[in-house]
Design a protein around this motif. Structure first.
Motif, PDB file in Angstrom:
ATOM      1  N   GLU A 187      15.161  33.496  35.648  1.00 51.60           N
ATOM      2  CA  GLU A 187      15.530  32.181  36.145  1.00 51.60           C
ATOM      3  C   GLU A 187      15.006  31.069  35.244  1.00 51.60           C
ATOM      4  O   GLU A 187      15.465  29.946  35.301  1.00 51.60           O
ATOM      5  N   ARG A 188      14.034  31.370  34.399  1.00 51.83           N
ATOM      6  CA  ARG A 188      13.448  30.355  33.531  1.00 51.83           C
ATOM      7  C   ARG A 188      14.511  29.754  32.608  1.00 51.83           C
ATOM      8  O   ARG A 188      14.551  28.550  32.407  1.00 51.83           O
ATOM      9  N   VAL A 189      15.380  30.587  32.045  1.00 56.17           N
ATOM     10  CA  VAL A 189      16.415  30.097  31.142  1.00 56.17           C
ATOM     11  C   VAL A 189      17.355  29.153  31.887  1.00 56.17           C
ATOM     12  O   VAL A 189      17.708  28.081  31.383  1.00 56.17           O
ATOM     13  N   ALA A 190      17.733  29.515  33.101  1.00 52.97           N
ATOM     14  CA  ALA A 190      18.610  28.658  33.893  1.00 52.97           C
ATOM     15  C   ALA A 190      17.918  27.342  34.234  1.00 52.97           C
ATOM     16  O   ALA A 190      18.542  26.272  34.180  1.00 52.97           O
ATOM     17  N   LEU A 191      16.640  27.401  34.575  1.00 50.05           N
ATOM     18  CA  LEU A 191      15.899  26.175  34.896  1.00 50.05           C
ATOM     19  C   LEU A 191      15.771  25.270  33.676  1.00 50.05           C
ATOM     20  O   LEU A 191      15.940  24.052  33.779  1.00 50.05           O
ATOM     21  N   GLU A 192      15.487  25.838  32.511  1.00 47.31           N
ATOM     22  CA  GLU A 192      15.368  25.033  31.300  1.00 47.31           C
ATOM     23  C   GLU A 192      16.701  24.393  30.936  1.00 47.31           C
ATOM     24  O   GLU A 192      16.746  23.239  30.500  1.00 47.31           O
TER      25      GLU A 192
END
Length: 157
Positions: A72-77
């Motif tokens: 989910e980190r990539v989506a949040l960034e």
């Protein structure tokens, strides 16, 4: 939803606890110590030490199967970058229409034109006096504390 949040929490905890788990001997030994395993509700979480990818490994009727946990980190960034771009465009639009920016939002400072040095704004005399008065009070209190401490130490002996 709760399971996704719990899984995300476990992923973060696993990433933070990886070195501690290795120190406790929980990791599976291979020639390069690539993977670290931690027990989860449905099986084991596998952390790839090279890529950082986390997978959930569960026992199936035909053996063990590991599925990658969504990152989910990539989506949040990506969402943060999109919102920052949208925010900058809205600021420019408000400034172009001579409208005030809301609250504490300040316009972004543009760099000085080529060949021109950036201007340094020094504090005013009033601001400098405030700082000097504050520092003087701090210094006096520190000296008073040292004198009091010395008196106390002499009285104890």
């Amino acid at each position: 939803m709760i399971r996704t949040v719990a899984l995300a929490f476990i992923v973060v905890a696993l990433a933070l606890a990886g070195p501690a788990a290795r120190a406790q001997g929980i990791s599976v030994e291979s020639e390069d110590n690539r993977y670290t395993f931690n027990r989860a509700d449905d099986g084991y979480l596998r952390l790839d030490g090279r890529t950082g990818q986390v997978s959930i490994c569960t026992r199936r009727s035909v053996g063990w199967a590991c599925q990658a946990v969504p990152d989910e980190r990539v989506a949040l960034e990506a969402e943060i970058a999109r919102l920052q771009g949208e925010n900058a465009a809205l600021k420019k639009d408000l400034i172009a229409r001579n409208l005030p920016l809301p609250g504490t939002v300040k316009p972004e400072q543009s760099p000085p034109p080529k060949g021109e040095e950036p201007r340094v704004q020094l504090p005013s005399d009033a601001e400098l006096n405030k700082v000097m008065n504050f520092m003087e009070k701090v210094w006096r209190r520190l000296v008073e504390m040292i004198v009091t401490l010395q008196k106390d130490m002499l009285n104890k002996t």
